[in-house]
Motif scaffolding. Structure first.
Motif, PDB file in Angstrom:
ATOM      1  N   ALA A  55       3.148   6.592   5.441  1.00 53.79           N
ATOM      2  CA  ALA A  55       4.274   7.835   5.362  1.00 53.79           C
ATOM      3  C   ALA A  55       3.591   8.701   4.702  1.00 53.79           C
ATOM      4  N   ALA A  56       3.082   8.523   3.367  1.00 55.63           N
ATOM      5  CA  ALA A  56       2.446   9.570   2.807  1.00 55.63           C
ATOM      6  C   ALA A  56       1.415  10.685   3.313  1.00 55.63           C
ATOM      7  N   LEU A  57       0.689  10.187   4.085  1.00 62.00           N
ATOM      8  CA  LEU A  57      -0.405  10.658   4.684  1.00 62.00           C
ATOM      9  C   LEU A  57      -0.084  11.383   5.938  1.00 62.00           C
ATOM     10  N   ASP A  58       1.032  11.145   6.577  1.00 58.89           N
ATOM     11  CA  ASP A  58       1.446  11.724   7.977  1.00 58.89           C
ATOM     12  C   ASP A  58       1.265  13.162   7.836  1.00 58.89           C
ATOM     13  N   GLY A  59       0.658  13.640   8.781  1.00 62.60           N
ATOM     14  CA  GLY A  59       0.481  15.014   8.844  1.00 62.60           C
ATOM     15  C   GLY A  59      -0.471  15.831   7.809  1.00 62.60           C
ATOM     16  N   VAL A  60      -0.798  15.060   7.062  1.00 60.33           N
ATOM     17  CA  VAL A  60      -1.761  15.491   6.041  1.00 60.33           C
ATOM     18  C   VAL A  60      -3.009  15.859   6.620  1.00 60.33           C
ATOM     19  N   THR A  61      -3.800  16.993   6.116  1.00 58.16           N
ATOM     20  CA  THR A  61      -5.190  17.304   6.371  1.00 58.16           C
ATOM     21  C   THR A  61      -6.122  17.053   5.241  1.00 58.16           C
ATOM     22  N   SER A  62      -5.767  17.110   4.059  1.00 56.37           N
ATOM     23  CA  SER A  62      -6.607  17.324   2.854  1.00 56.37           C
ATOM     24  C   SER A  62      -5.901  16.535   1.656  1.00 56.37           C
ATOM     25  N   VAL A  63      -6.432  15.727   0.675  1.00 57.60           N
ATOM     26  CA  VAL A  63      -6.091  14.899  -0.103  1.00 57.60           C
ATOM     27  C   VAL A  63      -6.739  15.222  -1.446  1.00 57.60           C
ATOM     28  N   PHE A  64      -5.727  15.196  -2.564  1.00 55.32           N
ATOM     29  CA  PHE A  64      -6.501  15.463  -3.953  1.00 55.32           C
ATOM     30  C   PHE A  64      -5.946  13.989  -4.449  1.00 55.32           C
ATOM     31  N   LEU A  65      -7.041  13.150  -4.836  1.00 55.07           N
ATOM     32  CA  LEU A  65      -7.232  11.824  -4.853  1.00 55.07           C
ATOM     33  C   LEU A  65      -7.485  11.385  -6.122  1.00 55.07           C
ATOM     34  N   TYR A  66      -6.302  10.860  -7.085  1.00 56.50           N
ATOM     35  CA  TYR A  66      -6.790   9.975  -8.118  1.00 56.50           C
ATOM     36  C   TYR A  66      -7.511   8.895  -7.969  1.00 56.50           C
ATOM     37  N   ALA A  67      -8.331   8.527  -8.838  1.00 58.33           N
ATOM     38  CA  ALA A  67      -9.402   7.455  -8.797  1.00 58.33           C
ATOM     39  C   ALA A  67      -8.624   6.206  -9.170  1.00 58.33           C
ATOM     40  N   GLU A  68      -7.968   5.474  -8.233  1.00 57.21           N
ATOM     41  CA  GLU A  68      -7.349   4.220  -8.349  1.00 57.21           C
ATOM     42  C   GLU A  68      -8.092   3.010  -7.409  1.00 57.21           C
ATOM     43  N   PRO A  69      -9.135   2.340  -7.658  1.00 54.51           N
ATOM     44  CA  PRO A  69      -9.954   1.482  -7.002  1.00 54.51           C
ATOM     45  C   PRO A  69      -9.295   0.357  -6.182  1.00 54.51           C
ATOM     46  N   GLU A  70      -8.297  -0.207  -6.556  1.00 55.85           N
ATOM     47  CA  GLU A  70      -7.931  -1.460  -6.105  1.00 55.85           C
ATOM     48  C   GLU A  70      -7.729  -1.295  -4.529  1.00 55.85           C
ATOM     49  N   CYS A  71      -7.165  -0.584  -4.000  1.00 55.26           N
ATOM     50  CA  CYS A  71      -7.071  -0.293  -2.519  1.00 55.26           C
ATOM     51  C   CYS A  71      -7.712   0.787  -1.756  1.00 55.26           C
ATOM     52  N   GLU A  74      -8.404   0.543   1.992  1.00 56.79           N
ATOM     53  CA  GLU A  74      -7.236   0.572   2.638  1.00 56.79           C
ATOM     54  C   GLU A  74      -6.627   2.065   2.775  1.00 56.79           C
ATOM     55  N   PHE A  75      -6.990   2.911   1.481  1.00 53.18           N
ATOM     56  CA  PHE A  75      -6.764   4.528   1.453  1.00 53.18           C
ATOM     57  C   PHE A  75      -7.484   5.106   2.456  1.00 53.18           C
ATOM     58  N   VAL A  76      -8.652   4.786   2.538  1.00 51.20           N
ATOM     59  CA  VAL A  76      -9.915   5.540   3.518  1.00 51.20           C
ATOM     60  C   VAL A  76      -9.250   5.240   4.972  1.00 51.20           C
ATOM     61  N   SER A  77      -9.152   3.897   5.240  1.00 51.81           N
ATOM     62  CA  SER A  77      -8.768   3.733   6.557  1.00 51.81           C
ATOM     63  C   SER A  77      -7.481   4.293   6.877  1.00 51.81           C
ATOM     64  N   ALA A  78      -6.413   4.473   6.101  1.00 47.28           N
ATOM     65  CA  ALA A  78      -5.132   5.109   6.424  1.00 47.28           C
ATOM     66  C   ALA A  78      -5.288   6.645   6.669  1.00 47.28           C
ATOM     67  N   ALA A  79      -6.170   7.085   5.779  1.00 44.39           N
ATOM     68  CA  ALA A  79      -6.429   8.511   5.750  1.00 44.39           C
ATOM     69  C   ALA A  79      -7.300   8.929   7.075  1.00 44.39           C
ATOM     70  N   THR A  80      -8.106   8.099   7.564  1.00 43.32           N
ATOM     71  CA  THR A  80      -8.738   8.454   8.702  1.00 43.32           C
ATOM     72  C   THR A  80      -8.153   8.277   9.797  1.00 43.32           C
ATOM     73  N   GLU A  81      -6.969   7.208   9.898  1.00 42.22           N
ATOM     74  CA  GLU A  81      -6.011   7.150  11.116  1.00 42.22           C
ATOM     75  C   GLU A  81      -5.181   8.544  11.014  1.00 42.22           C
ATOM     76  N   ALA A  82      -4.646   8.708   9.791  1.00 42.46           N
ATOM     77  CA  ALA A  82      -3.972   9.990   9.831  1.00 42.46           C
ATOM     78  C   ALA A  82      -4.466  11.387  10.309  1.00 42.46           C
ATOM     79  N   GLY A  83      -5.741  11.523   9.989  1.00 46.50           N
ATOM     80  CA  GLY A  83      -6.731  12.759  10.579  1.00 46.50           C
ATOM     81  C   GLY A  83      -6.796  13.263   9.261  1.00 46.50           C
ATOM     82  N   VAL A  84      -6.990  13.008   8.114  1.00 45.33           N
ATOM     83  CA  VAL A  84      -7.303  13.523   6.970  1.00 45.33           C
ATOM     84  C   VAL A  84      -8.902  13.975   7.187  1.00 45.33           C
ATOM     85  N   ASP A  85      -9.082  15.267   6.764  1.00 44.17           N
ATOM     86  CA  ASP A  85     -10.477  15.628   7.145  1.00 44.17           C
ATOM     87  C   ASP A  85     -11.248  16.277   5.656  1.00 44.17           C
TER      88      ASP A  85
END
Length: 276
Positions: A55-71, A74-85
């Motif tokens: 839901a957070a990544l829906d329609g998103v093209t760019s992300v400013f990402l805080y460094a949290e390693p735990e997941c 999974e975040f990269v997979s979700a961002a890829t599926e959402a079309g983040v470039d």
């Protein structure tokens, strides 16, 4: 649409203001979106809970990402599926330290950088050194007219204003010619803790003094506020920087077209935190 994670942090707050001033569509992701100002477009995005990613990544093209390693996988997979470039990662210059893989302060940033190594989108890595805002940790003692406890008073850091970090991230997110690569950020000066305390006194009018304590004494004093693994990481870092000036970069100027703000500017911007 740009998603800014770590929405309650100083860098994220400044970045959101810069992006909105330019008319960019911005969404702030936070584990506690209800704590953000009502006029800010916020969404639940807990970087330790992959169920919040889609839901957070829906329609998103760019992300400013805080460094949290735990997941991060999974975040990269979700961002890829959402079309983040494009992802701009807020990392740390500590990742190049010799003990980065075991140091509690550096390891979380290093793990996220490694987790983004094979990501299919463009990744820009921002590696600031010491935040000028770390000086807040001394404000309680200074306002109470107590000495500031320092195990390594002659350790050098490179205090950088959080607004400079935000402006660098803004440039990476909005100017295609800056995208990608690793960007090491520092303030304009390398200063010992003693020199920083002297500048605080000059700007605030205080007469703060330093108590040179042992590492064990400092660790015990901070036990209530800093987890042991982070305290040990900081002590290791300060030990290496004791009497050793930090190399200064011109990356802030290259990305923002202005020199990095000096530590005194940060103090003037936050004067009330030392005098109220």
């Amino acid at each position: 649409m740009i998603l800014v994670t770590g929405g309650r942090g100083a860098v994220a707050n400044n970045l959101v203001s810069l992006l909105r001033a330019d008319g960019h569509a911005v969404r702030i992701g936070s584990g506690r979106p209800e704590q953000l100002p009502a006029d800010v477009p916020a969404v639940a995005c807990n970087l330790r809970n992959p169920a919040t990613f889609a839901a957070a990544l829906d329609g998103v093209t760019s992300v400013f990402l805080y460094a949290e390693p735990e997941c991060i996988t999974e975040f990269v997979s979700a961002a890829t599926e959402a079309g983040v470039d494009h992802i701009v990662l807020l990392s740390s210059s500590a990742v190049v330290d010799p003990d980065a893989a075991t140091n509690g302060v550096a390891k979380s940033h290093l793990d996220v950088e490694l987790g983004l190594t094979d990501a299919p989108m463009t990744v820009s890595v921002v590696r600031p050194g010491a935040f000028a805002g770390n000086a807040r940790g001394w404000s309680f003692a200074i306002k109470a007219d107590r000495p500031v406890s320092l195990p390594y008073p002659h350790a050098y850091t490179d205090p950088i204003h959080e607004l400079d970090i935000a402006e660098c991230a803004h440039a990476l997110l909005t100017k295609p010619d800056h995208r990608g690569g690793v960007h090491t950020l520092t303030g304009p000066q390398t200063l010992t803790f003693t020199e920083q305390i002297d500048l605080i006194n000059k700007i605030t009018g205080h007469t703060a003094t330093i108590a040179h304590v042992t590492p064990d004494a400092w660790r015990q004093e901070m036990a209530e506020f800093i987890p042991a693994r982070y305290a040990d990481g900081l002590l290791d870092y300060w030990r290496r920087c004791d009497g050793v000036p930090t190399p200064i970069t011109d990356t802030v100027a290259l990305l923002t077209n202005h020199p990095a703000r000096p530590f005194t500017t940060w103090l003037e911007d936050h004067l009330s935190e030392f005098t109220a």
